[in-house]
Motif scaffolding. Structure first.
Motif, PDB file in Angstrom:
ATOM      1  N   GLN A 360       0.810  -1.207   0.000  1.00 41.53           N
ATOM      2  CA  GLN A 360       0.000   0.000   0.000  1.00 41.53           C
ATOM      3  C   GLN A 360       0.853   1.271   0.000  1.00 41.53           C
ATOM      4  O   GLN A 360       0.551   2.237  -0.715  1.00 41.53           O
ATOM      5  CB  GLN A 360      -0.927   0.019   1.215  1.00 41.53           C
ATOM      6  CG  GLN A 360      -1.819   1.248   1.303  1.00 41.53           C
ATOM      7  CD  GLN A 360      -2.779   1.348   0.141  1.00 41.53           C
ATOM      8  OE1 GLN A 360      -3.709   0.568   0.039  1.00 41.53           O
ATOM      9  NE2 GLN A 360      -2.575   2.314  -0.739  1.00 41.53           N
ATOM     10  N   ASP A 364       0.796   4.311  -2.904  1.00 43.09           N
ATOM     11  CA  ASP A 364       0.575   5.741  -2.645  1.00 43.09           C
ATOM     12  C   ASP A 364       1.702   6.584  -3.228  1.00 43.09           C
ATOM     13  O   ASP A 364       1.468   7.680  -3.756  1.00 43.09           O
ATOM     14  CB  ASP A 364       0.436   5.990  -1.147  1.00 43.09           C
ATOM     15  CG  ASP A 364      -0.960   5.682  -0.632  1.00 43.09           C
ATOM     16  OD1 ASP A 364      -1.933   6.104  -1.279  1.00 43.09           O
ATOM     17  OD2 ASP A 364      -1.078   5.008   0.406  1.00 43.09           O
ATOM     18  N   GLN A 407      -8.753   1.771  -3.386  1.00 45.15           N
ATOM     19  CA  GLN A 407      -8.633   2.788  -2.349  1.00 45.15           C
ATOM     20  C   GLN A 407      -7.645   3.884  -2.741  1.00 45.15           C
ATOM     21  O   GLN A 407      -7.903   5.076  -2.540  1.00 45.15           O
ATOM     22  CB  GLN A 407      -8.177   2.131  -1.039  1.00 45.15           C
ATOM     23  CG  GLN A 407      -9.206   1.202  -0.430  1.00 45.15           C
ATOM     24  CD  GLN A 407     -10.514   1.924  -0.181  1.00 45.15           C
ATOM     25  OE1 GLN A 407     -10.545   3.013   0.381  1.00 45.15           O
ATOM     26  NE2 GLN A 407     -11.596   1.337  -0.626  1.00 45.15           N
ATOM     27  N   THR A 408      -6.532   3.471  -3.299  1.00 50.10           N
ATOM     28  CA  THR A 408      -5.526   4.449  -3.708  1.00 50.10           C
ATOM     29  C   THR A 408      -6.068   5.336  -4.818  1.00 50.10           C
ATOM     30  O   THR A 408      -5.830   6.557  -4.829  1.00 50.10           O
ATOM     31  CB  THR A 408      -4.250   3.732  -4.185  1.00 50.10           C
ATOM     32  OG1 THR A 408      -3.862   2.756  -3.218  1.00 50.10           O
ATOM     33  CG2 THR A 408      -3.111   4.714  -4.374  1.00 50.10           C
ATOM     34  N   ARG A 411      -8.410   7.902  -3.223  1.00 58.00           N
ATOM     35  CA  ARG A 411      -7.681   8.941  -2.475  1.00 58.00           C
ATOM     36  C   ARG A 411      -6.985   9.927  -3.397  1.00 58.00           C
ATOM     37  O   ARG A 411      -6.843  11.103  -3.059  1.00 58.00           O
ATOM     38  CB  ARG A 411      -6.664   8.292  -1.529  1.00 58.00           C
ATOM     39  CG  ARG A 411      -7.252   7.670  -0.290  1.00 58.00           C
ATOM     40  CD  ARG A 411      -6.172   7.404   0.755  1.00 58.00           C
ATOM     41  NE  ARG A 411      -5.183   6.459   0.280  1.00 58.00           N
ATOM     42  CZ  ARG A 411      -5.300   5.140   0.385  1.00 58.00           C
ATOM     43  NH1 ARG A 411      -6.383   4.619   0.948  1.00 58.00           N
ATOM     44  NH2 ARG A 411      -4.356   4.335  -0.053  1.00 58.00           N
ATOM     45  N   HIS A 412      -6.548   9.452  -4.572  1.00 54.79           N
ATOM     46  CA  HIS A 412      -5.808  10.321  -5.485  1.00 54.79           C
ATOM     47  C   HIS A 412      -6.677  10.808  -6.644  1.00 54.79           C
ATOM     48  O   HIS A 412      -6.152  11.268  -7.667  1.00 54.79           O
ATOM     49  CB  HIS A 412      -4.575   9.584  -6.005  1.00 54.79           C
ATOM     50  CG  HIS A 412      -3.544   9.340  -4.936  1.00 54.79           C
ATOM     51  ND1 HIS A 412      -2.547  10.238  -4.639  1.00 54.79           N
ATOM     52  CD2 HIS A 412      -3.373   8.300  -4.074  1.00 54.79           C
ATOM     53  CE1 HIS A 412      -1.802   9.768  -3.654  1.00 54.79           C
ATOM     54  NE2 HIS A 412      -2.272   8.589  -3.288  1.00 54.79           N
ATOM     55  N   HIS A 413      -8.006  10.694  -6.483  1.00 55.05           N
ATOM     56  CA  HIS A 413      -8.973  11.326  -7.392  1.00 55.05           C
ATOM     57  C   HIS A 413      -8.833  10.839  -8.838  1.00 55.05           C
ATOM     58  O   HIS A 413      -8.833  11.645  -9.780  1.00 55.05           O
ATOM     59  CB  HIS A 413      -8.836  12.849  -7.324  1.00 55.05           C
ATOM     60  CG  HIS A 413      -8.792  13.400  -5.934  1.00 55.05           C
ATOM     61  ND1 HIS A 413      -9.880  13.357  -5.083  1.00 55.05           N
ATOM     62  CD2 HIS A 413      -7.771  13.973  -5.220  1.00 55.05           C
ATOM     63  CE1 HIS A 413      -9.550  13.898  -3.918  1.00 55.05           C
ATOM     64  NE2 HIS A 413      -8.282  14.272  -3.969  1.00 55.05           N
ATOM     65  N   ALA A 450     -17.055   6.871  -5.035  1.00 51.79           N
ATOM     66  CA  ALA A 450     -16.153   7.816  -5.692  1.00 51.79           C
ATOM     67  C   ALA A 450     -16.907   8.656  -6.718  1.00 51.79           C
ATOM     68  O   ALA A 450     -17.901   8.210  -7.303  1.00 51.79           O
ATOM     69  CB  ALA A 450     -15.013   7.063  -6.379  1.00 51.79           C
ATOM     70  N   PRO A 618      -9.968   2.031   5.271  1.00 44.11           N
ATOM     71  CA  PRO A 618      -8.606   1.802   4.777  1.00 44.11           C
ATOM     72  C   PRO A 618      -8.403   0.355   4.366  1.00 44.11           C
ATOM     73  O   PRO A 618      -9.035  -0.553   4.899  1.00 44.11           O
ATOM     74  CB  PRO A 618      -7.731   2.188   5.978  1.00 44.11           C
ATOM     75  CG  PRO A 618      -8.595   3.081   6.804  1.00 44.11           C
ATOM     76  CD  PRO A 618      -9.997   2.590   6.620  1.00 44.11           C
TER      77      PRO A 618
END
Length: 643
Positions: A360, A364, A407-408, A411-413, A450, A618
């Motif tokens: 993970q 990121d 998930q990543t 978080r990073h749109h 999302a 998470p």
């Protein structure tokens, strides 16, 4: 610009251009001027009923000079003498017609101003006659040029071309315009009755496919070329079966998707492959829609070193993304895909990323550096028997790895994510199927959480991929056999890797939410038939041995589950089926160190349970030391009683 008095050469780059290009273009303009002057003479004679004494040579010469100047100027304007087209091609003849259409009225007006040098009707007639003469000169030169390029018939293979469409035209033109061509076309076959009297560059249509045996014998052919770029696998199988008893080589031209808009070359003609016989289809995509979400965008592909991932990279690269990030934990795979893209493979590009989707923190880092807008997630474990033995690896890579990617991305749109699934996820009965069905459900939940579009794409066996049935059979034949097949009646869907990825790229353009996009893979094929065909082509006796179905295998795969409708609102080859979302929170309760049977039972329950929507927590991490918390142990045991 003047010549150098010492060397007699033109300065700079003008010298080679003037020596090599200008004389040829001047000769074309001179030939057209001569044709127009001759046309004026002929038209004037016709106007005077052939009475030479009524001709005024001086006036005719003066007007011919004026007409030549006007025609040359107009020809330059329309690109006739600027090297824009090859000599004698259709585009040049069209430019010649435009030039004549402009020249005639201008000469008509100038003749009036100069005092009526020739009869007006002669000027109009001269425009038409000049056009015919100039076009005739071009045709004659082109014909002589083509005759000089035609290969000698003695050493070449005599070819019967199947098809009389655009593909056949390109094939015959390529064969007849290369002196070193190993092929000499002698006849065409086509099932269209309207083409019975057609000839392409002198090669006649001699019958339909059913006349293949007679045509091969009559023209003493030793090769049959299937010149139909859009031909699907059933058609190629049918034509190959017709040619098999004739003792001829059977070859084929590339599919439309392999040509990428260019014309067929002699080098493209190749033997029929097993992929042609099993998975060849014409796949049309909406180029504007695909370019809309890929062109100028930052695209990341996971599993980029694998069969699907590498082909994704090659096809995405054609749409000119702003950045193409290729992620894989296999550095050799990354080297191979870079080599296929730029021909260098220097491994010095930051867009080549060595990373594991289980890590993970590393994910990121990658997403923060490259800020992808579109993600194709192709990284996965896919061999069914191995995952049956080691279900914990399916959990860690296929499920948790995919969840971490989701998930990543959130978080990073990331705007759009496409998760690559498999037909094993439809009505699953194996660890591979359970794990991929769970990833479809996790993707549906991520789409709900999302602002972007997160979707899964499901398809079956991909020909040419590592570990595909063709690769396995070829290896068994190379080892001397036998070819092993699980069951005489087992059948599977097949699609070439290029076709599958082409539809994946198209599917990514669809506005789909909470659905799995299922690719239409045509009709299923019996594996025993594939094995038989490969054994027959081995050149020596090869046995076929039936071993029985392995744990988790089906006799026949399906692409849609029992509760999934075949709904195709946006593309005729893509079904859109709803997916019940699965809240990723339940994954934190799983333990890869659980007993194998218990873990498989939990995976099955998660794959088949009703919708479990919720928040997106998470990403879970495997617990160190193999310990199972009390809550997790109770959850595993409870779900294990309800498989």
């Amino acid at each position: 610009m003047r010549k150098d008095p010492a060397s007699g050469e033109w300065p700079g780059r003008a010298a080679p251009w003037i020596r090599t290009v200008l004389p040829g273009r001047a000769a074309r303009a001179g030939a057209d001027a001569l044709a127009l002057s001759t046309a004026l003479l002929i038209a004037t004679l016709l106007r005077h009923d052939g009475h030479v004494q009524w001709l005024h040579g001086g006036d005719l010469a003066e007007l011919s000079l004026v007409a030549a100047l006007v025609h040359t100027a107009a020809g330059i304007r329309f690109g006739l003498y600027t090297g824009r087209w090859s000599y004698g091609c259709f585009e040049e003849i069209l430019a010649l017609a435009k030039t004549a259409a402009v020249t005639t009225p201008i000469v008509f007006v100038l003749d009036t101003l100069l005092g009526r040098l020739v009869p007006r009707s002669a000027i109009i007639g001269a425009g038409l006659i000049g056009l015919v003469l100039a076009a005739g000169v071009r045709y004659a030169v082109r014909l002589l040029h083509d005759q000089r390029l035609r290969p000698r018939p003695e050493p070449g293979s005599r070819v019967v071309v199947m098809g009389a469409g655009e593909g056949a035209t390109q094939v015959i033109r390529a064969m007849l315009r290369s002196p070193s061509s190993p092929y000499v076309p002698v006849a065409l076959l086509d099932d269209d009755p309207a083409k019975r009297a057609l000839q392409i560059m002198g090669v006649p249509v001699a019958g339909t496919r059913h006349a293949m045996a007679d045509v091969v014998r009559r023209f003493h052919a030793d090769t049959v070329v299937i010149a139909i770029p859009s031909a699907d696998a059933p058609l190629i199988r049918a034509l190959t079966d017709l040619a098999e008893p004739l003792d001829v080589d059977v070859k084929v031209v590339p599919r439309v998707v392999e040509l990428f808009g260019r014309t067929v070359r002699v080098e493209d003609i190749r033997p029929v492959s097993h992929a042609d016989l099993l998975g060849r289809r014409e796949i049309a995509i909406d180029l504007a829609a695909v370019a809309g979400y890929l062109q100028g965008r930052r695209v990341l592909v996971t599993g980029a070193g694998g069969s699907i991932g590498s082909e994704l990279c090659r096809q995405v690269a054609q749409f000119n993304p702003a950045r193409l990030v290729m992620l894989d934990r296999d550095e050799s795979g990354l080297h191979a895909v870079q080599l296929s893209l730029d021909g260098k493979g220097m491994l010095d590009d930051r867009n080549l990323v060595v990373a594991d989707i289980r890590d993970q923190q590393r994910l990121d880092e990658v997403f923060a550096e490259h800020r992808p807008q579109v993600v194709f997630h192709a990284a996965a474990l896919k061999h069914l028997p191995l995952l049956e033995m080691h279900p914990s690896e399916a959990l860690k890579t296929n499920i948790i790895g995919t969840y971490q990617i989701l998930q990543t991305a959130i978080r990073h749109h990331v705007d759009r994510l496409v998760n690559i699934s498999t037909d094993k996820a439809a009505d699953p009965c194996s660890v591979l199927g359970y794990s991929k069905r769970i990833t479809e459900r996790l993707t549906a939940a991520a789409d709900a959480a999302a602002p972007g579009t997160y979707t899964s794409v499901r398809f079956g066996n991909v020909l040419g991929s590592r570990g595909s049935v063709l690769t396995a059979f070829a290896a068994q034949v190379a080892a001397g056999g036998p070819i092993t097949v699980t069951d005489p009646e087992v059948n599977r869907y097949f699609m070439t890797v290029q076709e599958a990825v082409r539809l994946v790229v198209q599917a990514g353009a669809l506005d789909s939410h909470g659905e799995v996009l299922v690719l239409d893979m045509g009709e299923p094929v019996r594996i025993a038939d594939v094995a038989k065909r490969i054994a027959e082509s081995a050149g020596r006796p090869v046995k076929i041995v039936y071993t029985g179905l392995r744990p988790g295998e089906k006799l026949a795969e399906v692409l849609l589950g029992p509760d999934e409708p075949d709904h195709r609102p946006n593309h005729p080859l893509i079904s859109q089926a709803p997916v019940p979302p699965l809240d990723g929170a339940v994954l934190s309760l799983l333990d890869p160190t659980s007993p194998r049977a218990d873990l498989i039972a939990v995976l099955r329950w998660l794959a088949e349970s009703p919708a479990l929507p919720g928040r997106v927590p998470p990403a879970p991490q495997p617990r160190p030391g193999g310990r199972v918390g009390k809550r997790q142990a109770e959850f595993t045991m409870r779900l294990g009683r309800h498989p």
